[in-house]
Scaffold this motif. Structure first.
Motif, mmCIF file in Angstrom:
data_model
loop_
_atom_site.group_PDB
_atom_site.id
_atom_site.type_symbol
_atom_site.label_atom_id
_atom_site.label_comp_id
_atom_site.label_asym_id
_atom_site.label_seq_id
_atom_site.Cartn_x
_atom_site.Cartn_y
_atom_site.Cartn_z
ATOM 1 N N ARG A 1 -30.976 -6.349 -20.657
ATOM 2 C CA ARG A 1 -30.794 -5.137 -19.846
ATOM 3 C C ARG A 1 -29.310 -4.861 -19.603
ATOM 4 N NH1 ARG A 1 -35.406 -7.373 -17.123
ATOM 5 N NH2 ARG A 1 -34.074 -8.326 -15.518
ATOM 6 N N THR A 2 -28.529 -5.930 -19.451
ATOM 7 C CA THR A 2 -27.086 -5.748 -19.256
ATOM 8 C C THR A 2 -26.446 -5.171 -20.516
ATOM 9 O OG1 THR A 2 -27.019 -7.617 -17.724
ATOM 10 C CG2 THR A 2 -24.938 -6.930 -18.701
ATOM 11 N N LEU A 3 -26.829 -5.706 -21.680
ATOM 12 C CA LEU A 3 -26.281 -5.194 -22.942
ATOM 13 C C LEU A 3 -26.690 -3.743 -23.170
ATOM 14 C CD1 LEU A 3 -26.879 -8.281 -25.286
ATOM 15 C CD2 LEU A 3 -24.685 -7.462 -24.404
ATOM 16 N N ARG A 4 -27.944 -3.426 -22.829
ATOM 17 C CA ARG A 4 -28.409 -2.045 -23.006
ATOM 18 C C ARG A 4 -27.634 -1.100 -22.087
ATOM 19 N NH1 ARG A 4 -33.485 -2.886 -22.232
ATOM 20 N NH2 ARG A 4 -34.164 -2.954 -24.405
ATOM 21 N N ALA A 5 -27.396 -1.543 -20.849
ATOM 22 C CA ALA A 5 -26.632 -0.709 -19.911
ATOM 23 C C ALA A 5 -25.180 -0.583 -20.335
ATOM 24 C CB ALA A 5 -26.709 -1.307 -18.503
ATOM 25 N N GLY A 6 -24.668 -1.579 -21.065
ATOM 26 C CA GLY A 6 -23.293 -1.520 -21.540
ATOM 27 C C GLY A 6 -23.104 -0.673 -22.780
ATOM 28 N N GLY A 7 -24.161 -0.067 -23.275
ATOM 29 C CA GLY A 7 -24.046 0.837 -24.406
ATOM 30 C C GLY A 7 -24.100 0.176 -25.768
ATOM 31 N N VAL A 8 -24.634 -1.049 -25.864
ATOM 32 C CA VAL A 8 -24.776 -1.707 -27.163
ATOM 33 C C VAL A 8 -25.777 -0.917 -28.006
ATOM 34 C CG1 VAL A 8 -25.520 -3.814 -28.330
ATOM 35 C CG2 VAL A 8 -24.219 -3.955 -26.203
ATOM 36 N N HIS B 1 -29.002 -9.639 -31.111
ATOM 37 C CA HIS B 1 -29.130 -10.369 -29.851
ATOM 38 C C HIS B 1 -30.580 -10.799 -29.581
ATOM 39 C CE1 HIS B 1 -24.971 -9.423 -28.773
ATOM 40 N NE2 HIS B 1 -25.205 -8.188 -29.181
#
Length: 313
Positions: A213-220, A229
């Motif tokens: 969820r953090t990676l998705r929120a960071g725009g990955v 990942h």
């Protein structure tokens, strides 16, 4: 990592001894007498006893096993009881067929199964239910029945593939693929459902973790998020089931090779068992056990690549 692999190799030695000893004693308990198979029913008692003595069948089973181990330490697996052909040469002529069938099936099942598992984890709904149905059908449908249906439809009626036989890849790559197409489909069906189900469950677990969820929120980008990942973190259970599928396929070759008349180790195992050809049976068991050991070593290496913590344990 080398230390871990060395430990695995050392542990494989007692495994090989246990499996070959167990096979030797179990085969000795099965009904059948190679001397009777060779001489037939109308045999003279003196000739029968003489042949059993020549074959070493009068010795106790532990003595026979110790004798076989002695030949093994000399780099030999003995000779076939029926034609005196060296077992190593006999198995070597058929090993390539079995490895081709198992490797190609595992490759097809892994690619299709992982792709279906990822797709069903992302989309859920009908695709997830289809994976469950495919897995269930793979369990309940007998392999030999599926093989006969495929032969009747695609070999006899449509004439797309040969019904029986094997073509060496050195002779014709296309002919080799066509000769293995139906056996691969028969063996890959259950494996695809199992791998897809395991992949879906592993991906759903990883996709629900906070770092995703953090990676998705960071725009990955979605592709990087899924394949770089999520899939890597879900890789260990997927690799585990792929390894188990590869090992299980060794047993499945017995049915496939007999139905499609492939000259592999599975068909030879049936022939040797029916004739009570113990040296050949022992050789096949040894080869299969070594393949299992090698597959487990490869899985350990992949584990270490996916999870560096494994290297220090």
């Amino acid at each position: 990592m080398l230390r871990v692999l060395g430990q695995r190799l050392l542990l494989s030695v007692p495994l090989l001894l246990f499996v070959t000893a167990l096979t030797f004693f179990l085969v000795s308990l099965t009904p059948g007498d190679p001397a009777v198979v060779i001489l037939g029913q109308n045999r003279a008692p003196e000739e029968y006893q003489r042949l059993r003595e020549q074959l070493g069948l009068l010795d106790p089973v532990p003595v026979q096993y110790a004798r076989w181990l002695g030949t093994l330490t000399q780099g030999s697996l003995g000779v076939s009881i029926f034609n005196n052909e060296p077992v190593v040469a006999k198995l070597g002529a058929r090993l390539g067929v079995t490895l081709s069938l198992v490797t190609l099936t595992a490759l097809v099942a892994s690619v299709v199964g992982v792709a279906l598992g990822i797709a069903s984890a992302l989309r859920q709904g009908a695709l997830a239910r289809a994976v469950d149905v495919l897995s269930l059908l793979g369990i309940v449908l007998p392999n030999f029945w599926v093989a006969l249906v495929l032969v009747a439809v695609f070999a006899v009626r449509l004439r797309w593939f040969p019904a029986i036989g094997y073509v060496q890849p050195s002779t014709s790559t296309g002919g080799w693929l066509r000769s293995l197409a139906l056996p691969v489909v028969v063996l890959a069906g259950p494996a695809i459902g199992l791998i897809a189900q395991q992949t879906r469950n592993a991906m759903l677990d990883v996709l629900d973790r906070p770092f995703i969820r953090t990676l998705r929120a960071g725009g990955v980008p979605p592709a990087s998020l899924i394949y770089r990942h999520a899939l890597r973190n879900a890789g260990i259970p997927i690799i585990t089931v792929v390894g188990l599928v590869f090992i299980a396929l060794l047993g499945g070759t017995i049915i496939a090779e007999n139905v499609f008349a492939l000259p592999g180790l599975g068909g030879l195992a049936v022939e040797a068992t029916s004739r009570h050809d113990l040296p050949v049976i022992q050789g096949i068991v040894l080869y299969f056990t070594v393949i299992v050991v090698v597959v487990n070593l490869v899985i350990d290496v992949i584990y270490a690549w996916l999870n560096p913590r494994v290297r220090v344990t």
